[in-house]
Design an enzyme around this catalytic site. Structure first.
Site, PDB file in Angstrom:
ATOM      1  N   ASP A  35       0.837  -1.198   0.000  1.00 29.20           N
ATOM      2  CA  ASP A  35       0.000   0.000   0.000  1.00 29.20           C
ATOM      3  C   ASP A  35       0.873   1.251   0.000  1.00 29.20           C
ATOM      4  O   ASP A  35       2.097   1.196   0.140  1.00 29.20           O
ATOM      5  CB  ASP A  35      -0.970   0.001   1.182  1.00 29.20           C
ATOM      6  N   GLY A  37       1.191   3.532   2.176  1.00 29.03           N
ATOM      7  CA  GLY A  37       1.885   3.779   3.437  1.00 29.03           C
ATOM      8  C   GLY A  37       3.251   3.127   3.477  1.00 29.03           C
ATOM      9  O   GLY A  37       4.226   3.716   3.963  1.00 29.03           O
ATOM     10  N   GLU A  38       3.347   1.907   2.953  1.00 30.68           N
ATOM     11  CA  GLU A  38       4.638   1.214   2.923  1.00 30.68           C
ATOM     12  C   GLU A  38       5.616   1.907   1.987  1.00 30.68           C
ATOM     13  O   GLU A  38       6.811   2.016   2.283  1.00 30.68           O
ATOM     14  CB  GLU A  38       4.433  -0.237   2.494  1.00 30.68           C
ATOM     15  N   PHE A  39       5.121   2.374   0.843  1.00 30.85           N
ATOM     16  CA  PHE A  39       5.999   3.109  -0.065  1.00 30.85           C
ATOM     17  C   PHE A  39       6.505   4.387   0.598  1.00 30.85           C
ATOM     18  O   PHE A  39       7.676   4.746   0.476  1.00 30.85           O
ATOM     19  CB  PHE A  39       5.261   3.455  -1.362  1.00 30.85           C
ATOM     20  N   ASN A  42       9.318   3.721   3.081  1.00 30.44           N
ATOM     21  CA  ASN A  42      10.575   3.318   2.461  1.00 30.44           C
ATOM     22  C   ASN A  42      11.202   4.404   1.594  1.00 30.44           C
ATOM     23  O   ASN A  42      12.416   4.392   1.372  1.00 30.44           O
ATOM     24  CB  ASN A  42      10.353   2.065   1.607  1.00 30.44           C
TER      25      ASN A  42
END
Length: 243
Positions: A35, A37-39, A42
């Site tokens: 999703d 949020g993870e991108f 990172n």
């Protein structure tokens, strides 16, 4: 005017396709759904450095779909080329303009083994440069649904697509050579400033905004320091105008 409108429509199609691709994990299943949020976690190693470079591949006309390569390696290589980006860099240098992190979101018939092998191939062949303090630098997402194109779009549909979002230090030139330089040209003639003053802004706020852009450009250049010291970004964090 007709040509301008046609180009504007095609640009809008690229942007909507990119946003749709990055949010596809919310709508479709995949071997490795990621999703936004993870991108974000990172791709943004420091709070102020969140200006992204985006690209996608393949970008090929409908007439050339049958002859265009659509292997995972080939579309990834194309996606990392400045010609496939939605940001126009000035004098992009693959070695000097380094990435802090890269997010690759694949769509269609792409397996994690293929994606990981492609990342290794990119590193071995120096297809892009990563900062020394973050040698891994990649986040991969996989979605089973290939990107769809509108009937009015000139770009054809493929069984495999990839969208890239990277945090590249080269974007710092956008602040210095474009925004700051253009600001200086207009501000030297006091052009358009009456509109801002009429809304209650003061002259000092304009100069502070310019200083903030210069500081932001310096932040991106500091990222290229191999050994990050304890007082990293201290010049800017001590100055409230930089935030």
């Amino acid at each position: 005017m007709k040509l301008f409108m046609a180009l504007s429509k095609q640009t809008a199609y690229r942007k909507t396709g990119l946003v749709s691709s990055m949010t596809s994990s919310l709508r479709f299943q995949g071997e490795l759904n990621v999703d936004l949020g993870e991108f974000q976690i990172n791709l943004v190693p420091f709070p102020r450095l969140y200006f992204m470079t985006t690209g996608m591949s393949p970008i090929t006309s409908k007439m050339d779909v049958s002859t265009a390569p659509n292997h995972v390696q080939s579309i990834t290589d194309e996606c990392l080329m400045p010609t496939n980006w939605l940001v126009q860099y000035t004098e992009f240098d693959r070695e000097q303009d380094k990435c802090m992190a890269v997010g690759l979101n694949y769509h269609g018939n792409v397996k994690s083994k293929e994606a990981n092998a492609t990342i290794s191939w990119l590193k071995d062949n120096h297809k892009l440069s990563l900062v020394e303090w973050c040698p891994t630098g990649f986040k991969i997402g996989l979605s089973e649904m290939p990107q769809l194109c509108l009937d009015a779009d000139d770009i054809g549909s493929f069984p495999r697509n990839v969208v890239m979002i990277s945090n590249n230090t080269g974007i710092s030139r956008m602040f210095g050579k474009r925004l700051v330089q253009k600001f200086d040209y207009m501000y030297s003639q006091q052009a358009f400033v009456h509109w801002y003053f009429g809304e209650g802004m003061e002259e000092g706020e304009l100069t502070e905004a310019r200083e903030g852009l210069v500081c932001l450009e310096k932040d991106y250049m500091d990222v290229l320091i191999e050994q990050v010291s304890d007082d990293y970004f201290s010049d800017c964090t001590a100055d409230d105008d930089c935030f």
